[in-house]
Every structure is written in structure tokens, then in C-alpha cells.
Motif scaffolding. Sequence first.
Motif, mmCIF file in Angstrom:
data_model
loop_
_atom_site.group_PDB
_atom_site.id
_atom_site.type_symbol
_atom_site.label_atom_id
_atom_site.label_comp_id
_atom_site.label_asym_id
_atom_site.label_seq_id
_atom_site.Cartn_x
_atom_site.Cartn_y
_atom_site.Cartn_z
ATOM 1 N N ARG A 278 0.830 -1.212 0.000
ATOM 2 C CA ARG A 278 0.000 0.000 0.000
ATOM 3 C C ARG A 278 0.860 1.256 0.000
ATOM 4 O O ARG A 278 0.554 2.240 -0.691
ATOM 5 N N ILE A 279 1.933 1.241 0.803
ATOM 6 C CA ILE A 279 2.841 2.396 0.829
ATOM 7 C C ILE A 279 3.453 2.617 -0.549
ATOM 8 O O ILE A 279 3.538 3.747 -1.042
ATOM 9 N N GLY A 280 3.885 1.527 -1.191
ATOM 10 C CA GLY A 280 4.470 1.652 -2.520
ATOM 11 C C GLY A 280 3.482 2.237 -3.524
ATOM 12 O O GLY A 280 3.831 3.110 -4.328
ATOM 13 N N ALA A 281 2.228 1.755 -3.473
ATOM 14 C CA ALA A 281 1.213 2.259 -4.395
ATOM 15 C C ALA A 281 0.926 3.735 -4.134
ATOM 16 O O ALA A 281 0.776 4.535 -5.074
ATOM 17 N N TRP A 282 0.838 4.128 -2.865
ATOM 18 C CA TRP A 282 0.606 5.537 -2.512
ATOM 19 C C TRP A 282 1.745 6.401 -3.038
ATOM 20 O O TRP A 282 1.516 7.457 -3.628
ATOM 21 N N ALA A 283 2.973 5.960 -2.835
ATOM 22 C CA ALA A 283 4.135 6.746 -3.264
ATOM 23 C C ALA A 283 4.146 6.922 -4.772
ATOM 24 O O ALA A 283 4.431 8.011 -5.293
ATOM 25 N N VAL A 284 3.854 5.853 -5.519
ATOM 26 C CA VAL A 284 3.836 5.938 -6.979
ATOM 27 C C VAL A 284 2.773 6.941 -7.428
ATOM 28 O O VAL A 284 2.989 7.746 -8.345
ATOM 29 N N SER A 285 1.613 6.929 -6.770
ATOM 30 C CA SER A 285 0.535 7.838 -7.163
ATOM 31 C C SER A 285 0.879 9.292 -6.888
ATOM 32 O O SER A 285 0.360 10.186 -7.562
#
Length: 288
Positions: A278-285
Amino acid sequence: MSTGRAGHTARFTVRPDSETARHGPLRTFLRTVDGVAIDAAYDPGSAGYDAVHATGRASAGHQRDLVFVVAHGFTGDLERPHVRRIARVLAGRGAVVTFSFRGHGASGGRSTVGDREVHDLAAAVRWARELGHSRVVTVGFSMGGSVVLRHAARHQRDAATDVVVAVSAPARWYYRGTAPMRRLHWLVTRPEGRLVGRYGLRTRIHHRDWDPVPLSPVQAVPLIAPTPLLIVHGDLDGYFPLDHPRMLANAAPGHAELWLEPGMGHAEHASDDELMTRIGAWAVSRAG
């Protein structure tokens, strides 16, 4: 051997790792602005090992220009299994740089427990940009969380970050309100504690007090805007209770995003694969 900016001397070697790819991550020692050698590793993730080893730079396109720079907690290092697990999960979203803070693992110097460590993180971010990444996400845990906040507040040019994630970070210095933090202060401030750190925890701790006392994390947070900031904290954190993440989030109203995670403890060990995804997805967004 290659020499980069700001005194960065790199000795590139290949370390095979069947869990990442057949070529394995690049390994190097970085030189900080105050002359400390920092052990660092680079996993190109979706960038592809063949391209990076052939050119020394990451490929453009997809998520290949994004890199996560992981700042571990106190007494960790880049070889620790929990740090490697964090890196493997994030590698699904982009490249990953891991490194050992001064006084930890194979890095030189002695730990200043969050003060001069901003120079170590800056060297790792600078290296990531030299490798061709235009978007940098710094992800810090506990002590590393305080470091990514203070680093982002400095807005350095070639060592700047584009997105900041602080997990289990303290809001203020000298906190002794929990038993684990009282034990940590004994480890840092007492000669016998520093011996335990050196021989039991592979962490060499500086004997001198901070002079001057560095900017605290809660003082740094307002200076980070407009860089996207995520604060993650567990409601079962045994080191820093929930007033710490709330203080950090309240210091940047309307800018910082706060995740209070039910059932989560402290730092890397408590950050499971689902949370890191989830952290990775948030950062990419947020990285654009």
C-alpha cells in the motif's frame, strides 16, 4: 571504479541473489559530505539488471525512473532480513536503494542516532539520481523516519526527494516515556550500553552528545511542503505512542497524510508485505 559528485566514490561489484535476479544488486560504498563511507546496494527492480549493468543507468519508461531509498531503523543495516524484505516488496513498484547508516553494518563512522545521518541519506539519494532516476521516494523507519523528515526539510538540489514516507517516527527528541525508549537511552548514553551496541547489535555509537541539538522531526515537517508526505504509525507501537504521529500530522495540516494502522507494532518488523504494498502504491501515485 567511478567518482561522482559531492565526493562520491563508487566501487561497483555484483552480489548474486537468487531472490532478486540472476545478476543481483549493485553494491558500492558512498562517501558523505563529512567523509564517512556508507555501504549501499541498488536493486533496479522493474528497470532490469541487464540494462543497468550495461549502461550504469536506469531505463526510462513504465515505473523505471522511480526509486525508493530505504532508511532503516536504529541497530539495523542493509543486510538485515527485515530490511531485505522491505526492499523486495518495494522493488515491485520501482528500483530500490538500501544502505547502512554510519556506525551500522559495514558502513564507517559511528552512529549519532539521527543527527548526521541526514548526510548518509543524502549520499544515497544523490547516488540514486546519478543512476538516472528522476523520481525519488524516501522511506524511513523509526530513527530512519526522523532522518527522512529532516532530510526533506533541507530541500537539497541533487539530493532532494520527491515523496517522503515516515514509518514509526518520533516527533520529538529525548523521549523516555516507554520502557523500550528508556532502554535505548541507556544503550546510547552509558559506556556499558555502547559496548552492548557494538558487540551485541553491530552498532557503533558515538559517545558525544548532540551539539547543537538538531532540528526535531516535528519542527522539520512544516518545511517539507509541498513535497508529498505520508506518516504511518501502529496503534500498538511500544516505542512511540500515538501522540507522536498526531503531532507530526498536526504540524502540517492539509499537507501530511496520516495512516494509523490497527494492530501494528514498531518499524520494519511490524510493517508487513500488505502495508508495504500500500505504501508503494501511494508513493507511486504521488510521485507524478
